[in-house]
Motif scaffolding. Structure first.
Motif, PDB file in Angstrom:
ATOM      1  N   ALA A 187      35.161  37.501  36.901  1.00  0.00           N
ATOM      2  CA  ALA A 187      34.934  38.530  35.996  1.00  0.00           C
ATOM      3  C   ALA A 187      33.065  39.164  36.323  1.00  0.00           C
ATOM      4  O   ALA A 187      33.441  40.515  36.218  1.00  0.00           O
TER       5      ALA A 187
ATOM      6  N   TYR B  45      34.643  42.408  37.373  1.00  0.00           N
ATOM      7  CA  TYR B  45      35.541  42.954  35.837  1.00  0.00           C
ATOM      8  C   TYR B  45      34.825  43.460  34.525  1.00  0.00           C
ATOM      9  O   TYR B  45      32.773  42.662  34.766  1.00  0.00           O
TER      10      TYR B  45
ATOM     11  N   ASP C  28      45.194  39.680  35.688  1.00  0.00           N
ATOM     12  CA  ASP C  28      44.635  40.958  35.298  1.00  0.00           C
ATOM     13  C   ASP C  28      45.071  41.385  33.796  1.00  0.00           C
ATOM     14  O   ASP C  28      46.297  41.828  34.153  1.00  0.00           O
TER      15      ASP C  28
ATOM     16  N   GLY D 276      39.966  46.186  33.463  1.00  0.00           N
ATOM     17  CA  GLY D 276      38.225  45.716  33.720  1.00  0.00           C
ATOM     18  C   GLY D 276      39.036  44.400  32.588  1.00  0.00           C
ATOM     19  O   GLY D 276      37.346  43.742  33.497  1.00  0.00           O
TER      20      GLY D 276
END
Length: 797
Positions: free
Chosen positions: A521, A525, A489, A493
């Motif tokens: 993702a 994300y 990470d 985001g």
């Protein structure tokens, strides 16, 4: 006011001056490269009837060095066309033009009186406020400004680049007491951000930082080698990649740099009176070194030094090493050291040191003596040459190519163990070290902190906000991992997919990780970066897996494996989130294909990228051939353009061409202008990629739609067949090479179609995969793959 560097004048066009000029040209700066006017005409000029007043004569020295710059190997320029940014001239005619330059860099011969005379001339024409710096490697900086004006002193500092300038990232910045702090701040920031350098603030002490430590370490080895009964090839084996040092190790490095240069620095430090007696003795020349200097055995420049190329009994050239006892050259056999065998399964050099210092043979003894002396020495150089330990480590990594600096190595073996090694070597460490737990730690934010001698506490290493260190965040930010990859990470985001297999090769575990990263993702994300901070981005596919399946004729499984690879690359292109790939170093075969399928690429300037599969007898099978067909089709405006673009694509793949920089990758069509970007400072690459992925997401990224491709079929296929026939007839290629080339051409044109046709990407992928499988069935292909695996080489031609 913001200072902008649009034009630089380099005074002195020798090896260092040319290298500095080339690197400024690499980043888009216009450069004037000046040198002295020759004293006499040479023979060629006399035959041409030229006089000393002719411009060609007056610029001859700079012009000749400029030509050497353009032909240098390895290349000093990112792209040959960047040479257009450099103009040559001479001191007498062109020095007056420095009134219009932004930065004057002096790189003349290392003699104080000559440098001072050049500064006298600079003051006649220099505009107040113009930056002036010297690339001196040894003359005290404060000596250089004696007699200069206040304005000159204010904007003057040492800026010591390392050779070759393009490839060694160290830039030592050395202020004088009169240098404006804002000027130093500019040099430090410009060097890092624009030149891609590891900028280290050094004190005005003998040899500054890197040469001071590096030459001490080398001289210590020169004294120990005879005591331990080791020959030069033994020492180079023990002090090269095994401990994270360059392949040239110790003695080959001395030959390349020049023994005279090593001796000059050693004598300079010894005569300066800066060292205590025990360390000063290390800088004294061993008898055999003095004899080599007397004999002018200086290394590569005199064609003999510690090594010499000689003709063997069979007439073939052999490399002989110098016997340091007899001073005769001899063929030196390969030595075996049990200590090295113990490190075979330890991938990272930093993790090997604990094992190496425990060795019971001569290798172990050498490591203990050398590291003990090094640890003691660097402990006493804080604060003499630097107030902070990280600056010394930065300098050694960036200037001497050490993978780890001395304080990092000391941490790896343990601080107390290092103190013991120093005592065994006959030295005492500085008192400030004795209560240190470790020199470095990583804080909760994933930033490196160092032990600050001045405060007695740990402090942040400045500038880390501009980059992300994966080693630091991996412990607390890893979301998932397997044996060959991990997902971290990055914050805001954005997640990162990191290839971590051996040599970063692309096998099933890496592709599984990639697909998991895209899944994650897309669900949770905003974007994905594909990047790592290893030596290379990826050397290509897992050859061992392909060989095993092909030998066993397991075509169904191999077909599925290639289809999975293709599908994974298409997911990189057509996922619902932006994917940014950050290639660097060797980015070959599958690594190149992954790069070409990204939404955006943030490439390190030093990226060596290409589709090299023909080297092992196949064609790119992960979408690389398809991608070149797709990109080429966008430029089919006329028949000439069609044929030229197709030929270029065909030749790039068929010859396994590798770009020697990211800028050359633009010219090859691997990177796309206006879309992909290049960063010179590799440390900033992951951060830049993260920012780009975030920006794409914030600006409303929409999942792309698969494209159609116009292919030319038989219209173009005949052109390629004629060409390969001629190459075979002329004995330029083998029958197997012709087979590979013809099958490659067949895919690029879309197969044996009767007329130009619009096809889907999947159509080309199927054709590409079918061709890849066919070639894997060829005996010659299997032999090539086996050869590559035996040599331990990456997939390249």
């Amino acid at each position: 006011m913001k200072r902008r560097i649009k034009h630089v004048t380099v005074l002195g066009s020798g090896i260092m001056g040319s290298g500095i000029a080339a690197h400024f040209a690499n980043i888009g700066v216009q450069v004037s490269l000046l040198d002295i006017v020759p004293f006499e005409l040479n023979e060629t000029e006399q035959k041409k009837g030229l006089t000393k007043d002719d411009k060609a004569v007056r610029n001859r020295i700079a012009s000749e060095n400029f030509e050497k710059l353009k032909k240098a190997s390895p290349a000093l320029l990112y792209s040959p066309k960047f040479a257009e940014r450099i103009k040559v001239g001479n001191f007498d005619d062109d020095l007056k033009k420095i009134k219009d330059t932004d930065w004057i860099i002096e790189v003349v011969v290392e003699k104080l009186d000559i440098k001072k005379s050049v500064y006298e001339k600079i003051e006649q024409f220099r505009k107040p406020g113009t930056l002036v710096s010297s690339n001196t490697s040894g003359i005290p900086i404060h000596f250089l400004i004696e007699g200069r004006s206040d304005d000159f002193k204010k904007y003057f500092a040492g800026t010591h680049f390392f050779n070759p300038v393009r490839y060694l990232p160290l830039l030592e910045v050395i202020p004088t007491p009169d240098t404006d702090p804002e000027v130093i701040k500019f040099y430090m920031e410009y060097g890092a951000k624009f030149l891609g350098k590891t900028t280290v603030l050094a004190k005005d002490t003998p040899a500054f930082i890197a040469n001071r430590i590096g030459v001490f370490s080398m001289m210590d080895l020169l004294h120990n080698v005879q005591k331990l009964g080791l020959n030069v090839s033994d020492v180079d084996k023990l002090t090269g990649p095994i401990i994270g040092r360059p392949k040239s190790a110790t003695f080959r490095t001395a030959d390349v740099v020049g023994l005279d240069t090593l001796v000059m620095v050693a004598n300079g430090v010894r005569q300066s009176g800066a060292e205590a007696n025990d360390f000063n003795n290390v800088f004294a020349l061993p008898d055999y070194i003095q004899k080599m200097v007397d004999n002018k055995w200086l290394g590569s420049k005199t064609e003999q030094g510690f090594y010499k190329k000689v003709k063997g009994a069979d007439g073939k050239s052999e490399i002989h090493g110098l016997n340091l006892d007899t001073l005769e050259y001899e063929l030196q056999g390969k030595s075996s050291f049990p200590t090295l065998e113990l490190t075979k399964n330890i991938d990272k050099p930093i993790d090997r040191f604990k094992v190496l210092i425990g060795g019971k043979d001569k290798a172990g003894e050498l490591y203990r003596k050398s590291l003990g002396a090094l640890f003691a020495y660097v402990s006493h150089k804080v604060p003499e040459i630097s107030d902070e330990v990280y600056k010394i480590d930065d300098a050694m990594r960036a200037g001497f190519g050490w993978e780890n600096g001395p304080f990092e190595i000391w941490d790896a073996v343990g601080v107390q163990k290092g103190i013991e090694l120093a005592k065994e070597a006959g030295y005492e460490v500085s008192d400030w070290v004795k209560n240190v737990e470790s020199f470095y730690k990583v804080n909760e934010d994933g930033q490196s902190i160092f032990f600050d001698k001045n405060s007695g506490n740990y402090s942040n290493i400045p500038g880390q906000e501009s980059f992300i260190l994966l080693d630091n965040i991996r412990k607390n930010k890893t979301l998932w991992s397997n044996s060959g990859s991990s997902i971290e990470d990055l914050g805001d985001g954005i997640i990162n997919f990191e290839i971590r297999s051996k040599m970063n090769s692309l096998g099933g575990e890496v592709l599984d990780g990639l697909n998991r990263a895209i899944d994650l993702a897309e669900k949770e994300y905003d974007g994905l970066v594909i990047g790592n901070q290893g030596t290379n981005f990826s050397v290509g596919a897992n050859l061992a897996m392909i060989l095993m399946m092909a030998i066993e004729q397991d075509w169904d499984d191999l077909n599925m494996a290639i289809a999975y690879f293709q599908k994974s690359m298409m997911r990189v292109r057509y996922s619902s989130i932006p994917v940014v790939v950050a290639p660097h170093g060797m980015t070959l075969g599958g690594g190149c294909e992954m790069t070409m399928h990204a939404d955006r690429v943030v490439a390190a300037a030093e990226t060596y990228i290409g589709l090299v599969e023909t080297g092992v007898g196949v064609i790119p099978g992960g979408g690389g051939t398809k991608e070149f067909a797709l990109r080429t089709s966008r430029e089919f405006h006329s028949d000439d353009v069609k044929n030229n673009r197709l030929r270029e694509a065909f030749m790039n793949i068929a010859m396994g061409k590798v770009a020697t920089s990211a800028y050359e990758a633009y010219d090859m069509g691997i990177l796309e202008k206006g879309k992909d970007v290049v960063v010179v400072d590799k440390k900033r690459q992951i951060m830049t990629a993260k920012m780009m992925a975030k920006s794409l997401a914030e600006h409303g990224y929409t999942q792309p739609i698969e494209q159609t491709v116009k292919v030319l079929g038989k219209d173009a296929l005949g052109m390629f067949y004629v060409g390969t026939d001629q190459m075979l007839t002329g004995n330029f290629i083998s029958k197997h090479d012709k087979l590979i080339a013809d099958k490659l051409a067949n895919v690029l044109v879309g197969g044996n179609l009767s007329e130009p046709t619009v096809v889907t990407e999947q159509y080309l992928l199927n054709l590409e995969r079918e061709t890849f499988l066919q070639l894997c069935g060829e005996r010659k292909t299997l032999e090539r793959i086996q050869f590559m695996l035996q040599k331990g080489k990456p997939l390249r031609n």
